[in-house]
Design a protein around this motif. Structure first.
Motif, PDB file in Angstrom:
ATOM      1  N   THR A   1       0.864  -1.188   0.000  1.00 24.60           N
ATOM      2  CA  THR A   1       0.000   0.000   0.000  1.00 24.60           C
ATOM      3  C   THR A   1       0.893   1.227   0.000  1.00 24.60           C
ATOM      4  OG1 THR A   1      -0.044   0.121   2.411  1.00 24.60           O
ATOM      5  CG2 THR A   1      -1.834  -1.101   1.366  1.00 24.60           C
ATOM      6  N   LEU A   2       0.302   2.356  -0.360  1.00 25.87           N
ATOM      7  CA  LEU A   2       1.071   3.599  -0.329  1.00 25.87           C
ATOM      8  C   LEU A   2       0.224   4.763   0.181  1.00 25.87           C
ATOM      9  CD1 LEU A   2       3.856   4.710  -0.861  1.00 25.87           C
ATOM     10  CD2 LEU A   2       3.271   4.998  -3.243  1.00 25.87           C
TER      11      LEU A   2
ATOM     12  N   MET B   1      -1.601   0.970  -5.606  1.00 25.73           N
ATOM     13  CA  MET B   1      -0.518   0.035  -5.283  1.00 25.73           C
ATOM     14  C   MET B   1      -1.055  -1.286  -4.750  1.00 25.73           C
ATOM     15  SD  MET B   1       2.229   1.225  -6.237  1.00 25.73           S
ATOM     16  CE  MET B   1       2.935  -0.332  -5.775  1.00 25.73           C
ATOM     17  N   CYS B   2      -2.299  -1.281  -4.258  1.00 30.01           N
ATOM     18  CA  CYS B   2      -2.822  -2.477  -3.600  1.00 30.01           C
ATOM     19  C   CYS B   2      -3.722  -3.280  -4.526  1.00 30.01           C
ATOM     20  CB  CYS B   2      -3.555  -2.095  -2.317  1.00 30.01           C
ATOM     21  SG  CYS B   2      -5.035  -1.119  -2.605  1.00 30.01           S
ATOM     22  N   LEU B   3      -3.540  -3.096  -5.837  1.00 24.38           N
ATOM     23  CA  LEU B   3      -4.398  -3.799  -6.786  1.00 24.38           C
ATOM     24  C   LEU B   3      -4.271  -5.316  -6.645  1.00 24.38           C
ATOM     25  CD1 LEU B   3      -3.980  -1.708 -10.061  1.00 24.38           C
ATOM     26  CD2 LEU B   3      -5.906  -1.730  -8.482  1.00 24.38           C
TER      27      LEU B   3
ATOM     28  N   PHE C   1      -6.729 -13.021  -5.706  1.00 30.16           N
ATOM     29  CA  PHE C   1      -5.339 -13.392  -5.976  1.00 30.16           C
ATOM     30  C   PHE C   1      -4.479 -12.144  -5.817  1.00 30.16           C
ATOM     31  CE2 PHE C   1      -8.202 -16.171  -8.200  1.00 30.16           C
ATOM     32  CZ  PHE C   1      -7.761 -17.424  -7.799  1.00 30.16           C
ATOM     33  N   THR C   2      -3.624 -12.170  -4.822  1.00 27.97           N
ATOM     34  CA  THR C   2      -2.844 -10.962  -4.541  1.00 27.97           C
ATOM     35  C   THR C   2      -1.519 -10.978  -5.292  1.00 27.97           C
ATOM     36  OG1 THR C   2      -1.602 -11.842  -2.660  1.00 27.97           O
ATOM     37  CG2 THR C   2      -3.800 -10.962  -2.206  1.00 27.97           C
ATOM     38  N   ASN C   3      -1.142 -12.136  -5.775  1.00 29.87           N
ATOM     39  CA  ASN C   3       0.209 -12.247  -6.317  1.00 29.87           C
ATOM     40  C   ASN C   3       0.216 -12.809  -7.734  1.00 29.87           C
ATOM     41  OD1 ASN C   3       2.986 -11.924  -6.027  1.00 29.87           O
ATOM     42  ND2 ASN C   3       3.269 -14.071  -5.427  1.00 29.87           N
ATOM     43  N   SER C   4      -0.893 -12.593  -8.475  1.00 30.26           N
ATOM     44  CA  SER C   4      -0.928 -13.099  -9.852  1.00 30.26           C
ATOM     45  C   SER C   4      -0.040 -12.231 -10.731  1.00 30.26           C
ATOM     46  CB  SER C   4      -2.364 -13.070 -10.375  1.00 30.26           C
ATOM     47  OG  SER C   4      -2.784 -11.733 -10.494  1.00 30.26           O
TER      48      SER C   4
ATOM     49  N   LEU D   1      -8.764  -5.077 -12.231  1.00 26.54           N
ATOM     50  CA  LEU D   1      -8.112  -5.271 -10.932  1.00 26.54           C
ATOM     51  C   LEU D   1      -8.779  -4.350  -9.913  1.00 26.54           C
ATOM     52  CD1 LEU D   1      -4.408  -5.344 -12.144  1.00 26.54           C
ATOM     53  CD2 LEU D   1      -5.775  -7.297 -11.390  1.00 26.54           C
ATOM     54  N   GLN D   2      -8.791  -4.752  -8.667  1.00 28.97           N
ATOM     55  CA  GLN D   2      -9.482  -3.989  -7.629  1.00 28.97           C
ATOM     56  C   GLN D   2      -8.521  -3.494  -6.551  1.00 28.97           C
ATOM     57  OE1 GLN D   2     -12.697  -3.240  -7.916  1.00 28.97           O
ATOM     58  NE2 GLN D   2     -12.878  -4.463  -9.778  1.00 28.97           N
ATOM     59  N   ALA D   3      -8.817  -2.334  -5.992  1.00 25.89           N
ATOM     60  CA  ALA D   3      -7.982  -1.789  -4.918  1.00 25.89           C
ATOM     61  C   ALA D   3      -8.367  -2.475  -3.600  1.00 25.89           C
ATOM     62  CB  ALA D   3      -8.178  -0.286  -4.812  1.00 25.89           C
ATOM     63  N   ALA D   4      -7.445  -3.254  -3.047  1.00 28.18           N
ATOM     64  CA  ALA D   4      -7.749  -4.073  -1.867  1.00 28.18           C
ATOM     65  C   ALA D   4      -8.097  -3.237  -0.638  1.00 28.18           C
ATOM     66  CB  ALA D   4      -6.566  -4.983  -1.560  1.00 28.18           C
TER      67      ALA D   4
END
Lengths: 575, 163
Positions: free
Chosen positions: A32-33, A47-49, A73-76, A58-61
């Protein structure tokens, strides 16, 4: 509870959680930023997509609420690439002078670049150039470092002040006050909450280290330093010690090794403040004077009152803040007693505060003939001086403050946290009015982090209605209640949320740590534990304070005390 | 910090009354700032600090937020229009024929930027999109006068007519 899957792992979290909260709960880190818990949660920086199965984009977590059955999926590859490109774009218009940046190795942007493995910035586009705003006594804004995360804007809104916003549009967007004005020309109270919210080096305090260093290096100067209570509760963090470790003894040792001639404790002056302010309260309370009496130790709050609530100026205690009381005493009583020419004394204060720099520079704070405080440094500036001097802080022995101002009471120590000044004042006011000892000195009603705390105490047969507010937004809510006719006798206000422990001059707690621990609580605990451990816990029982009045001031609020220990305030424009 | 010179604010009592009415009718509404700013610009012709402060105070919205809105949308102007409003067409045809250079020359001559007004209130510069006179490219207008097929050297002659 809501059930979802993150990276194939089953997760069950309460409703209302975001994907970011849920991931952190099970130890999955999403970068995050712009996110700063409870202050800025707007999904702006991207940054948290993360990938959410079935969602088109993609969504902002940080803002995406969990829903039953979603798969995240946070690391795709898609998420990683998007984040990396976003970071590269942010970096492409960031002044990357990391080596000489005040936030070098303490920068969330720098950490992200490392975490995401950015080894090349593909976009070498145009770079915006901004003039640095260093016109105020306290804050410096360098928009060349700004990444437009808006955390400072949110922090300022959170204080109810809102003097900065995003101006212009697109590539020309910058965070600034209105009409190109400097922070010195708008109603900024210099609380520095923007500084401690900034992830990068775009905001920092005015550097006063060089002038202090010059004074130390000058053999003619007798350099005296005082340290505020909240400093000892947080300084250790700068040297890797666990949050909430009180480092009083090591701090004193470090200050001696830096070359200060005398190391005094601001807490002693806090005890004097209580004598003056407590007496002022008793006078106003018993003689139908202007009530509520409102504390005046927090320079951010005082400036806030002058700009935004000038109708309450007469309610402010005229007693100076502990720092200024000490400043006046050092260049008068102390100079006389130790036979040192006051013009040769250089008086330094270490404060958790950026607004103290403004307070120190107020022309009215010169009762000794020259400026009572010559320089006010933040906790961070002190840490920098210690590092620059090559002092191994963690391994320093514990040392004691110098006399005659080395003994303070537990009452003086808790000044550093919200409710502390009120608690200290009540301990003294109660005993003076009741003429008997206060059995339980722990006044729990005013402790804790609730925005506004109220209580009605029975003292000498009368009801005393007290209230404590911290953060200027809460102050504003409380003052509006007073304006609407609610009666209070005594109010404590601190500009910063949590009080001085979370002052704008304190070590910066990064976003990830803030999300995990309540740093305000941890730092406050350090102060309450020192209070518990004190043998004397009431200001009026401090033997040095008693001697000071006997030898010099006569009694609290005497003519001489008024000359040296009291001040006045000025109405200032809102815009 | 850089401070731009501005013509002095010449708002009248009547204008202030009008603005107060507008503010009153929008008070308490969500998103009131933008419609109020539009009407304020109709009343005053532009949105200087005096007007924005009245709106901020009246709607109880921070001045910084009002200023943020005004600087975000190009329809809002911080500067009054001059007695002579110069508009330089930056449409494609004019642009390829060199209207950018003409605009630079005018900015240099007046010492102001696009959207601004000279401190004496006489000239203001706007950059417009295509005004439909491509056959005359590059084109500029001063109030209702149209000047076409220009070169940078023509700029001084045009100014002579208005000085």
């Amino acid at each position: 509870m809501v059930n979802l899957k993150i990276n194939g792992q089953d997760v069950s979290v309460p409703e209302g959680y975001t994907i970011l909260d849920a991931a952190r709960e099970v130890g999955i880190n999403i970068p995050t930023l712009c996110y700063l818990k409870d202050i800025n949660q707007i999904g702006a920086c991207r940054m948290c997509l993360v990938e959410v199965k079935g969602a088109r984009a993609l969504q902002a977590a940080c803002v995406y609420p969990v829903a039953e059955g979603i798969e995240v999926f946070t690391n795709s590859e898609k998420a990683r690439n998007a984040r990396r490109t976003t970071l590269e774009l942010i970096l492409s218009n960031h002044e990357r002078k990391c080596l000489t940046c005040i936030r070098n190795r303490n920068c969330e942007l720098q950490s992200l670049a490392e975490e995401l493995g950015v080894d090349n910035i593909r976009f070498e586009g145009e770079n915006t150039k901004y003039e640095i705003d260093d016109e105020s006594t306290s804050l410096v804004r360098d928009n060349n470092k700004c990444i437009l995360c808006r955390r400072c804007i949110a922090a300022c809104d959170n204080q109810g002040i809102s003097i900065i916003s995003c101006v212009n549009r697109g590539f020309s967007t910058e965070v600034a006050a209105s009409f190109g004005k400097s922070m010195a020309e708008v109603g900024c109270i210099y609380c520095g909450q923007c500084i401690v919210s900034c992830p990068v080096g775009a905001l920092y305090e005015k550097n006063d280290i060089p002038k202090v260093q010059r004074a130390i290096d000058d053999p003619e100067k007798h350099v005296v330093v005082q340290t505020a209570p909240a400093v000892r509760a947080a300084l250790g963090e700068e040297f890797g010690l666990p949050m909430g470790t009180p480092v009083t003894g090591k701090m004193v040792a470090a200050l001696r090794r830096l070359g200060f001639d005398k190391v005094f404790d601001t807490d002693t002056a806090a005890d004097v403040t209580i004598m003056e302010e407590g007496t002022e309260f008793i006078q106003r309370f018993t003689n139908q004077g202007k009530l509520p009496l409102i504390t005046s130790c927090s320079p951010g709050w005082v400036k806030y009152c002058e700009h935004y609530y000038p109708e309450f100026i007469d309610n402010l205690s005229t007693a100076k803040s502990p720092m200024e009381i000490f400043g006046a005493i050092i260049k008068s009583y102390y100079a006389e007693k130790s036979g040192i020419d006051k013009d040769n004394i250089y008086s330094v204060a270490i404060m958790p505060c950026t607004s103290k720099k403004f307070e120190a520079a107020r022309p009215e704070h010169s009762s000794s003939g020259s400026q009572d405080i010559d320089a006010s440094l933040t906790t961070r500036e002190l840490a920098r001086m210690i590092k620059q001097a090559g002092i191994n802080f963690a391994e320093l022995p514990d040392e004691e403050f110098d006399q005659p101002f080395g003994i303070a009471t537990g009452a003086g120590v808790i000044f550093g946290t919200t409710g502390g000044v009120m608690e200290a004042a009540i301990r003294t006011v109660y005993e003076i009015l009741e003429k008997k000892p206060l059995e339980n000195v722990n006044i729990k009603e005013v402790r804790g982090l609730e925005g506004i705390k109220e209580a009605t105490l029975k003292i000498a047969g009368k009801d005393v209605k007290i209230a404590v507010a911290h953060g200027t937004k809460n102050a504003s809510i409380l003052l509006e209640k007073v304006k609407a006719g609610e009666h209070y006798d005594f109010i404590e206000i601190m500009a910063c949320p949590g009080g001085c422990i979370n002052g704008g001059g304190q070590p910066i707690v990064d976003s990830k740590t803030r999300a995990k621990v309540n740093f305000k609580d941890e730092r406050a605990k350090a102060l309450y534990s020192e209070d518990e451990a004190s043998t004397i816990r009431k200001s009026h029982e401090n033997p040095y304070v008693q001697a000071l009045y006997k030898e010099y001031f006569g009694e609290p609020c005497s003519h001489k005390a008024h000359e040296l220990l009291h001040t006045h305030y000025t109405k200032r424009p809102k815009y | 910090m850089e401070k731009k010179t501005m013509p002095a604010f010449k708002g009248t009592k009547e204008q202030e009354e009008q603005l107060k009415e507008v503010i009153e009718s929008h008070k308490g509404q969500e998103g009131a700032a933008i419609p109020v700013l539009h009407k304020a610009q109709d009343i005053y012709g532009y949105l200087p600090i005096e007007v924005q402060t009245m709106i901020a105070e009246g709607l109880n919205v921070p001045l910084a937020e009002i200023y943020g809105i005004v600087t975000f949308y190009t329809q809002f102007s911080l500067y009054p229009k001059g007695q002579h409003q110069i508009s330089v067409c930056l449409g494609t045809a004019c642009y390829v024929k060199g209207s950018g250079d003409i605009l630079e020359k005018i900015k240099e001559r007046l010492g102001i930027d696009v959207g601004e007004c000279t401190p004496d209130g006489r000239f203001s510069i706007d950059a417009t999109r295509c005004i439909g006179a491509c056959g005359l490219a590059p084109v500029l207008t001063v109030n209702d006068d149209v000047y076409g097929r220009l070169t940078v050297d023509d700029v001084d002659d045009i100014f002579k007519k208005y000085e």
